[in-house]
Design a protein around this motif. Structure first.
Motif, PDB file in Angstrom:
ATOM      1  N   ASN A 223     -38.485  64.243  67.095  1.00  0.00           N
ATOM      2  CA  ASN A 223     -37.961  63.166  67.947  1.00  0.00           C
ATOM      3  C   ASN A 223     -37.450  63.716  69.270  1.00  0.00           C
ATOM      4  O   ASN A 223     -37.612  63.097  70.316  1.00  0.00           O
ATOM      5  CB  ASN A 223     -36.825  62.426  67.230  1.00  0.00           C
ATOM      6  CG  ASN A 223     -37.351  61.656  66.033  1.00  0.00           C
ATOM      7  OD1 ASN A 223     -38.548  61.381  65.940  1.00  0.00           O
ATOM      8  ND2 ASN A 223     -36.466  61.327  65.098  1.00  0.00           N
ATOM      9  N   GLU A 224     -36.813  64.904  69.200  1.00  0.00           N
ATOM     10  CA  GLU A 224     -36.264  65.485  70.440  1.00  0.00           C
ATOM     11  C   GLU A 224     -37.381  65.878  71.420  1.00  0.00           C
ATOM     12  O   GLU A 224     -37.255  65.672  72.620  1.00  0.00           O
ATOM     13  CB  GLU A 224     -35.382  66.693  70.101  1.00  0.00           C
ATOM     14  CG  GLU A 224     -34.698  67.258  71.332  1.00  0.00           C
ATOM     15  CD  GLU A 224     -33.422  68.030  71.041  1.00  0.00           C
ATOM     16  OE1 GLU A 224     -32.772  67.784  70.014  1.00  0.00           O
ATOM     17  OE2 GLU A 224     -33.072  68.878  71.871  1.00  0.00           O
ATOM     18  N   ILE A 225     -38.472  66.411  70.868  1.00  0.00           N
ATOM     19  CA  ILE A 225     -39.588  66.796  71.754  1.00  0.00           C
ATOM     20  C   ILE A 225     -40.230  65.550  72.377  1.00  0.00           C
ATOM     21  O   ILE A 225     -40.527  65.532  73.576  1.00  0.00           O
ATOM     22  CB  ILE A 225     -40.619  67.663  70.992  1.00  0.00           C
ATOM     23  CG1 ILE A 225     -39.971  69.016  70.698  1.00  0.00           C
ATOM     24  CG2 ILE A 225     -41.904  67.837  71.802  1.00  0.00           C
ATOM     25  CD1 ILE A 225     -40.814  69.977  69.915  1.00  0.00           C
ATOM     26  N   GLU A 247     -29.997  63.611  83.026  1.00  0.00           N
ATOM     27  CA  GLU A 247     -29.442  64.517  82.022  1.00  0.00           C
ATOM     28  C   GLU A 247     -30.116  64.277  80.675  1.00  0.00           C
ATOM     29  O   GLU A 247     -30.351  63.126  80.282  1.00  0.00           O
ATOM     30  CB  GLU A 247     -27.949  64.251  81.896  1.00  0.00           C
ATOM     31  CG  GLU A 247     -27.208  65.380  81.228  1.00  0.00           C
ATOM     32  CD  GLU A 247     -25.722  65.294  81.523  1.00  0.00           C
ATOM     33  OE1 GLU A 247     -25.319  65.690  82.636  1.00  0.00           O
ATOM     34  OE2 GLU A 247     -24.973  64.822  80.644  1.00  0.00           O
ATOM     35  N   PHE A 248     -30.401  65.375  79.999  1.00  0.00           N
ATOM     36  CA  PHE A 248     -31.011  65.295  78.669  1.00  0.00           C
ATOM     37  C   PHE A 248     -30.152  66.168  77.752  1.00  0.00           C
ATOM     38  O   PHE A 248     -30.259  67.393  77.761  1.00  0.00           O
ATOM     39  CB  PHE A 248     -32.448  65.817  78.745  1.00  0.00           C
ATOM     40  CG  PHE A 248     -33.201  65.735  77.447  1.00  0.00           C
ATOM     41  CD1 PHE A 248     -33.827  64.554  77.058  1.00  0.00           C
ATOM     42  CD2 PHE A 248     -33.295  66.838  76.604  1.00  0.00           C
ATOM     43  CE1 PHE A 248     -34.528  64.473  75.856  1.00  0.00           C
ATOM     44  CE2 PHE A 248     -33.998  66.767  75.401  1.00  0.00           C
ATOM     45  CZ  PHE A 248     -34.613  65.586  75.030  1.00  0.00           C
ATOM     46  N   ALA A 249     -29.244  65.535  77.029  1.00  0.00           N
ATOM     47  CA  ALA A 249     -28.332  66.298  76.161  1.00  0.00           C
ATOM     48  C   ALA A 249     -28.558  65.864  74.721  1.00  0.00           C
ATOM     49  O   ALA A 249     -28.146  64.777  74.318  1.00  0.00           O
ATOM     50  CB  ALA A 249     -26.895  66.062  76.575  1.00  0.00           C
ATOM     51  N   TYR A 252     -30.744  70.147  70.408  1.00  0.00           N
ATOM     52  CA  TYR A 252     -31.158  71.529  70.692  1.00  0.00           C
ATOM     53  C   TYR A 252     -31.211  71.850  72.185  1.00  0.00           C
ATOM     54  O   TYR A 252     -31.003  72.983  72.566  1.00  0.00           O
ATOM     55  CB  TYR A 252     -32.537  71.805  70.069  1.00  0.00           C
ATOM     56  CG  TYR A 252     -32.537  71.582  68.576  1.00  0.00           C
ATOM     57  CD1 TYR A 252     -32.010  72.531  67.714  1.00  0.00           C
ATOM     58  CD2 TYR A 252     -33.033  70.399  68.025  1.00  0.00           C
ATOM     59  CE1 TYR A 252     -31.977  72.313  66.346  1.00  0.00           C
ATOM     60  CE2 TYR A 252     -33.011  70.175  66.658  1.00  0.00           C
ATOM     61  CZ  TYR A 252     -32.480  71.138  65.824  1.00  0.00           C
ATOM     62  OH  TYR A 252     -32.444  70.918  64.462  1.00  0.00           O
ATOM     63  N   LEU A 253     -31.521  70.871  73.003  1.00  0.00           N
ATOM     64  CA  LEU A 253     -31.669  71.138  74.436  1.00  0.00           C
ATOM     65  C   LEU A 253     -30.611  70.389  75.235  1.00  0.00           C
ATOM     66  O   LEU A 253     -30.291  69.237  74.909  1.00  0.00           O
ATOM     67  CB  LEU A 253     -33.070  70.724  74.921  1.00  0.00           C
ATOM     68  CG  LEU A 253     -34.255  71.517  74.365  1.00  0.00           C
ATOM     69  CD1 LEU A 253     -35.563  70.912  74.862  1.00  0.00           C
ATOM     70  CD2 LEU A 253     -34.187  72.986  74.767  1.00  0.00           C
ATOM     71  N   MET A 286     -24.076  72.032  79.887  1.00  0.00           N
ATOM     72  CA  MET A 286     -25.524  71.996  80.103  1.00  0.00           C
ATOM     73  C   MET A 286     -26.026  73.442  80.098  1.00  0.00           C
ATOM     74  O   MET A 286     -25.362  74.333  80.631  1.00  0.00           O
ATOM     75  CB  MET A 286     -25.863  71.348  81.455  1.00  0.00           C
ATOM     76  CG  MET A 286     -25.582  69.869  81.509  1.00  0.00           C
ATOM     77  SD  MET A 286     -26.617  68.969  80.353  1.00  0.00           S
ATOM     78  CE  MET A 286     -25.400  67.991  79.521  1.00  0.00           C
ATOM     79  N   GLU A 287     -27.199  73.652  79.507  1.00  0.00           N
ATOM     80  CA  GLU A 287     -27.690  75.032  79.387  1.00  0.00           C
ATOM     81  C   GLU A 287     -28.774  75.372  80.408  1.00  0.00           C
ATOM     82  O   GLU A 287     -28.886  76.521  80.826  1.00  0.00           O
ATOM     83  CB  GLU A 287     -28.205  75.265  77.960  1.00  0.00           C
ATOM     84  CG  GLU A 287     -27.045  75.256  76.969  1.00  0.00           C
ATOM     85  CD  GLU A 287     -27.487  75.203  75.525  1.00  0.00           C
ATOM     86  OE1 GLU A 287     -28.699  75.110  75.266  1.00  0.00           O
ATOM     87  OE2 GLU A 287     -26.593  75.234  74.655  1.00  0.00           O
TER      88      GLU A 287
END
Lengths: 355, 75
Positions: A223-225, A247-249, A252-253, A286-287
């Motif tokens: 789902n995240e991908i 923003e995409f939080a 995993y990412l 954020m990474e």
């Protein structure tokens, strides 16, 4: 330099140039393979021997694919693996043992070299991308990513017949297999046209694979991908002034995009709002933070002074981010893109990482 | 790092299969495409790999080649 050598040394200058050229070719393994392929092609035409034909096929395929893959950007690096082809040899009596994970591929006679190149390009891309996360990527997304990577790799060969053969015999049937495949492929095509396929999507998928390494596949990963692709697709189709999530939080990412596209904004407010945005991103854990800077060369005709100021502000912004934030610059890539209206443009993608 | 592929010339497919010790199964039509189940012949053989100690063949159809490359991950 060339003129000077020829004027100073006459025919010896020309000889020096030829020696320099061939030394450079010999030092480059892939260019040397292409030269060898030409030699063996002639040898095959003259003698008709299969050994010469096989050497032509393998040298031509590996030289072409390895040179083409150098032009593909995958963050800082290129596709992880170069390709090499070895023929299964030996007499009739000797047995051959295929090792675990080894692939033995049929290659056709030299008249079908397009087919051979496409076959190996497809297998290479399949084997060296989405490593470790294929189980978490839905099939239509896998097909769209693989097929467009192969298309980009083959585009780098600058051989229209190979690209045509691939598009009609492999690409079109795969990406049009069903409605889902069509939808995901259209998204990947948009992302690729805006230059965010290899500079953002593949980089983050690589990051994702590191995060989930060794974990049991879960629905949340797939789902995240899917959500990541939707997020980048929305970025790729962003119109001027349109407000979309930057923003995409997720689990995993954690990605944020800083959009630097409005001349008035940076000229009136300066670099501080962007630096503040970077610091807020870092506070929010954020990474990966991407600064997408869009060139304003068109401004040069109507307002060269503003263009000069804009370019100076971009330089200031990069300096300010490096001195006023703790973000670590990962890479900076200039690239060409095509916008929604089909206009060509230039932009810079800078990736920063949290310390 | 390089990805090395072993290759077989299309004219030497029969010889290659005999080197694998599959002559008998091949002539009986027992060697099949792992994806679509078609009988592998010297004309439609495209690729073979070993996964989990098992030989897996793919025929020349594009839709059979791709799933076999990542068979482990997709199974």
């Amino acid at each position: 330099m060339i003129q000077w050598l020829i004027i100073t040394f006459g025919p010896w200058g020309l000889l020096i140039l030829i020696v320099i050229h061939f030394s450079r070719v010999l030092l480059d393994e892939d260019k040397a393979a292409l030269w060898r392929s030409k030699f063996y092609k002639i040898a095959f035409k003259l003698t008709g021997k299969r050994e010469a034909e096989k050497k032509f096929i393998s040298n031509d395929v590996k030289g072409n694919l390895n040179i083409a893959r150098r032009t593909m950007h995958f963050g800082q690096s290129i596709l992880p693996c170069a390709v090499d082809v070895e023929w299964v040899e030996g007499s009739k009596a000797s047995a051959y043992e295929i090792k675990e994970g080894e692939f033995v591929v049929r290659l056709d006679p030299s008249e079908s070299q397009e087919k051979n190149t496409v076959s190996l390009a497809t297998i290479l891309v399949q084997k060296t991308t989405l490593t470790g996360i294929r189980h978490s990527v839905n099939r239509p997304i896998q097909i769209a990513i693989d097929m467009n990577l192969v298309r980009n790799l083959l585009k780098g060969l600058q051989n229209k017949s190979i690209l045509d053969w691939f598009l009609t015999s492999a690409y079109q049937p795969a990406v049009n297999a069903d409605a889902d495949c069509k939808k995901r492929n259209a998204q990947i095509l948009d992302i690729d046209e805006r230059g965010l396929f290899s500079r953002l999507l593949l980089v983050e998928l690589d990051e994702f694979s590191k995060k989930v390494y060794g974990m049991i596949p879960k629905a949340v990963m797939a789902n995240e991908i899917s959500a990541l692709i939707d997020f980048i697709h929305a970025l790729a189709n962003k119109r001027a002034g349109q407000i979309i999530p930057l923003e995409f939080a997720k689990t995993y990412l954690r990605i944020h995009v800083i959009w630097v596209a409005q001349v008035n904004k940076i000229l009136c407010s300066g670099t501080q709002p962007y630096v503040d945005a970077m610091n807020i991103c870092l506070q929010n854990k954020m990474e990966s933070i991407y600064a997408l800077v869009y060139d304003k060369d068109w401004l040069g005709e109507s307002n060269p002074a503003d263009l000069k100021k804009f370019n100076a502000k971009i330089i200031d912004l990069k300096k300010a981010i490096s001195t006023q934030t703790v973000a670590i610059k990962d890479f900076e890539l200039d690239y060409n893109f095509v916008d929604q209206a089909g206009r060509r443009g230039r932009a810079t993608c800078i990736r920063y990482k949290a310390p | 790092m390089k990805e090395i592929f072993q290759a077989v010339h299309s004219e030497e497919v029969e010889l290659f299969l005999s080197k694998l010790g599959l002559n008998e199964q091949f002539s009986k039509g027992d060697v099949k495409c792992h994806i679509c189940g078609d009988i592998i012949t010297k004309d439609n053989f495209r690729m073979v790999t070993r996964k989990n100690n098992q030989l897996l063949f793919a025929c020349k159809k594009e839709q059979c080649l791709l799933p076999l490359v990542n068979f482990k991950e997709n199974k």
